[in-house]
Design an enzyme around this catalytic site. Structure first.
Site, PDB file in Angstrom:
ATOM      1  N   ASP A   1       0.785  -1.244   0.000  1.00  0.00           N
ATOM      2  CA  ASP A   1       0.000   0.000   0.000  1.00  0.00           C
ATOM      3  C   ASP A   1       0.819   1.299   0.000  1.00  0.00           C
ATOM      4  O   ASP A   1       0.510   2.229   0.758  1.00  0.00           O
ATOM      5  CB  ASP A   1      -0.968   0.009   1.197  1.00  0.00           C
ATOM      6  CG  ASP A   1      -1.991  -1.119   1.138  1.00  0.00           C
ATOM      7  OD1 ASP A   1      -1.928  -1.934   0.210  1.00  0.00           O
ATOM      8  OD2 ASP A   1      -2.851  -1.185   2.037  1.00  0.00           O
TER       9      ASP A   1
ATOM     10  N   ASP B   1      -4.552  -0.828  -1.927  1.00  0.00           N
ATOM     11  CA  ASP B   1      -5.860  -0.626  -1.312  1.00  0.00           C
ATOM     12  C   ASP B   1      -6.747   0.003  -2.395  1.00  0.00           C
ATOM     13  O   ASP B   1      -6.351   1.006  -3.007  1.00  0.00           O
ATOM     14  CB  ASP B   1      -5.675   0.327  -0.117  1.00  0.00           C
ATOM     15  CG  ASP B   1      -6.611   0.037   1.042  1.00  0.00           C
ATOM     16  OD1 ASP B   1      -6.942  -1.131   1.292  1.00  0.00           O
ATOM     17  OD2 ASP B   1      -7.007   1.015   1.725  1.00  0.00           O
TER      18      ASP B   1
ATOM     19  N   HIS C   1     -10.661   0.778  -2.932  1.00  0.00           N
ATOM     20  CA  HIS C   1     -12.034   0.766  -2.416  1.00  0.00           C
ATOM     21  C   HIS C   1     -13.032   1.403  -3.376  1.00  0.00           C
ATOM     22  O   HIS C   1     -12.736   2.436  -3.990  1.00  0.00           O
ATOM     23  CB  HIS C   1     -12.112   1.559  -1.105  1.00  0.00           C
ATOM     24  CG  HIS C   1     -11.272   1.007   0.011  1.00  0.00           C
ATOM     25  ND1 HIS C   1     -11.358  -0.289   0.446  1.00  0.00           N
ATOM     26  CD2 HIS C   1     -10.336   1.608   0.811  1.00  0.00           C
ATOM     27  CE1 HIS C   1     -10.523  -0.463   1.460  1.00  0.00           C
ATOM     28  NE2 HIS C   1      -9.881   0.659   1.692  1.00  0.00           N
TER      29      HIS C   1
ATOM     30  N   HIS D   1     -17.581   2.136   0.178  1.00  0.00           N
ATOM     31  CA  HIS D   1     -16.971   1.186   1.120  1.00  0.00           C
ATOM     32  C   HIS D   1     -17.341   1.520   2.572  1.00  0.00           C
ATOM     33  O   HIS D   1     -17.284   2.669   2.987  1.00  0.00           O
ATOM     34  CB  HIS D   1     -15.451   1.167   0.969  1.00  0.00           C
ATOM     35  CG  HIS D   1     -14.840  -0.075   1.534  1.00  0.00           C
ATOM     36  ND1 HIS D   1     -14.355  -0.150   2.820  1.00  0.00           N
ATOM     37  CD2 HIS D   1     -14.692  -1.315   0.992  1.00  0.00           C
ATOM     38  CE1 HIS D   1     -13.919  -1.394   3.038  1.00  0.00           C
ATOM     39  NE2 HIS D   1     -14.110  -2.111   1.947  1.00  0.00           N
TER      40      HIS D   1
ATOM     41  N   HIS E   1     -10.619   7.070   1.457  1.00  0.00           N
ATOM     42  CA  HIS E   1      -9.235   6.938   0.968  1.00  0.00           C
ATOM     43  C   HIS E   1      -9.156   5.852  -0.095  1.00  0.00           C
ATOM     44  O   HIS E   1      -9.983   4.937  -0.135  1.00  0.00           O
ATOM     45  CB  HIS E   1      -8.281   6.592   2.126  1.00  0.00           C
ATOM     46  CG  HIS E   1      -8.551   5.239   2.718  1.00  0.00           C
ATOM     47  ND1 HIS E   1      -9.542   5.010   3.653  1.00  0.00           N
ATOM     48  CD2 HIS E   1      -7.991   4.024   2.470  1.00  0.00           C
ATOM     49  CE1 HIS E   1      -9.578   3.730   3.956  1.00  0.00           C
ATOM     50  NE2 HIS E   1      -8.652   3.098   3.253  1.00  0.00           N
TER      51      HIS E   1
ATOM     52  N   LYS F   1      -7.003  -5.006  -3.113  1.00  0.00           N
ATOM     53  CA  LYS F   1      -7.799  -5.491  -1.976  1.00  0.00           C
ATOM     54  C   LYS F   1      -8.747  -4.393  -1.528  1.00  0.00           C
ATOM     55  O   LYS F   1      -8.551  -3.218  -1.866  1.00  0.00           O
ATOM     56  CB  LYS F   1      -6.875  -5.917  -0.828  1.00  0.00           C
ATOM     57  CG  LYS F   1      -6.017  -4.777  -0.302  1.00  0.00           C
ATOM     58  CD  LYS F   1      -4.986  -5.281   0.685  1.00  0.00           C
ATOM     59  CE  LYS F   1      -4.138  -4.145   1.211  1.00  0.00           C
ATOM     60  NZ  LYS F   1      -4.874  -3.142   1.972  1.00  0.00           N
TER      61      LYS F   1
ATOM     62  N   CYS G   1      -2.079  -2.606   7.569  1.00  0.00           N
ATOM     63  CA  CYS G   1      -1.952  -3.560   6.456  1.00  0.00           C
ATOM     64  C   CYS G   1      -0.628  -4.326   6.457  1.00  0.00           C
ATOM     65  O   CYS G   1      -0.596  -5.504   6.101  1.00  0.00           O
ATOM     66  CB  CYS G   1      -2.203  -2.846   5.142  1.00  0.00           C
ATOM     67  SG  CYS G   1      -3.932  -2.299   5.035  1.00  0.00           S
TER      68      CYS G   1
HETATM   69  C1  VGL Z   1      -4.713   0.771   5.576  1.00  0.00           C
HETATM   70  C2  VGL Z   1      -6.295   1.675   6.964  1.00  0.00           C
HETATM   71  C3  VGL Z   1      -7.262   1.540   5.987  1.00  0.00           C
HETATM   72  C4  VGL Z   1      -3.290   0.365   5.380  1.00  0.00           C
HETATM   73  C5  VGL Z   1      -5.661   0.614   4.592  1.00  0.00           C
HETATM   74  O1  VGL Z   1      -2.839   0.276   4.218  1.00  0.00           O
HETATM   75  O2  VGL Z   1      -2.583   0.131   6.391  1.00  0.00           O
HETATM   76  N1  VGL Z   1      -5.042   1.292   6.760  1.00  0.00           N
HETATM   77  N2  VGL Z   1      -6.938   0.999   4.803  1.00  0.00           N
HETATM   78 ZN    ZN Z   2      -8.369   1.010   3.222  1.00  0.00          ZN
END
Ligand code: VGL
Ligand code: ZN
Length: 205
Positions: A8, A46, A48, A52, A81, A106, A151
């Site tokens: 990410d 990430d 979404h 979401h 995000h 994901k 993550c």
């Molecule tokens: C993440 C919060 C929400 C991450 C992703 O990549 O750590 N944290 N979505």
């Molecule tokens: Zn996320």
């Protein structure tokens, strides 16, 4: 075979982004230096949909940081995000994209979050990362990226549980640290689960 898993490293998790991780962008030069030391390099993203349910904005009266139940699991609510196709969901522009052989997305199911790069939080669906690693004959997984306490942590815990020899490259990660101590607790949990902590200079020798 070994594989670097870059978790990410996206604009929304870097300073100026919607869910900025303090100093998140500082992992980029460290990761770029590392990529040609590995047999395989993959990234998670990430990704979404706007609806979401990890977004506080989709829960009237709630704000980021609140905790709700989602799919029977505790869910921290986040700012909007990494919405599919938006600049915030892009990889950091300085990340060495050409080194990344495959990307695993994901968080597409609006009903459940997905911190791990392997499965959603309810382990309902896999992203394909495990199959890829097995197919490529990978036995050693090195994890870096954002965020250490979310993550990165769940990706590392799943990797070890799935039987991969797993390392966390500590200086190639940064955490959200919603509460002070979250990153330290995440590192402890990973270490206790059998994840080995290492720093990048040792890998660059
Ligand atoms: C993440 C919060 C929400 C991450 C992703 O990549 O750590 N944290 N979505
Ligand atoms: Zn996320």
């Amino acid at each position: 075979m070994n594989c670097l898993v870059i978790v990410d490293v996206q604009n929304d998790f870097c300073p100026g982004g919607a869910l900025a991780v303090p100093d998140g962008d500082q992992v980029v030069p460290v990761i770029n230096q590392l990529v040609d030391r590995f047999d395989r390099v993959v990234a998670t993203q990430d990704w979404h949909p706007p609806e979401h349910l990890s977004f506080a904005a989709n829960h009237p009266g709630r704000k980021p940081g609140d905790v709700v139940q989602l799919a029977g699991l505790e869910q921290v609510l986040w700012p909007v995000h990494c919405v599919q196709g938006t600049p915030g969901a892009d990889f950091h522009p300085a990340l060495e994209r050409s080194a990344i052989q495959q990307v695993f997305r994901k968080g597409m199911d609006p009903e459940i979050d997905s911190y791990s790069g392997f499965f959603d939080n309810g382990r309902r669906r896999s992203t394909g990362l495990e199959d890829y690693l097995r197919r490529e004959g990978v036995e050693e997984v090195y994890i870096c990226g954002l965020a250490t306490d979310y993550c990165v942590r769940w990706t590392a815990l799943d990797a070890v549980r799935l039987g991969f020899r797993t390392w966390l490259i500590e200086d190639a990660c940064r955490g959200v640290e919603l509460r002070p101590g979250d990153v330290a607790a995440a590192l402890d949990q990973m270490r206790q689960a059998g994840v080995q902590l290492i720093s990048s200079p040792l890998l660059l020798k």
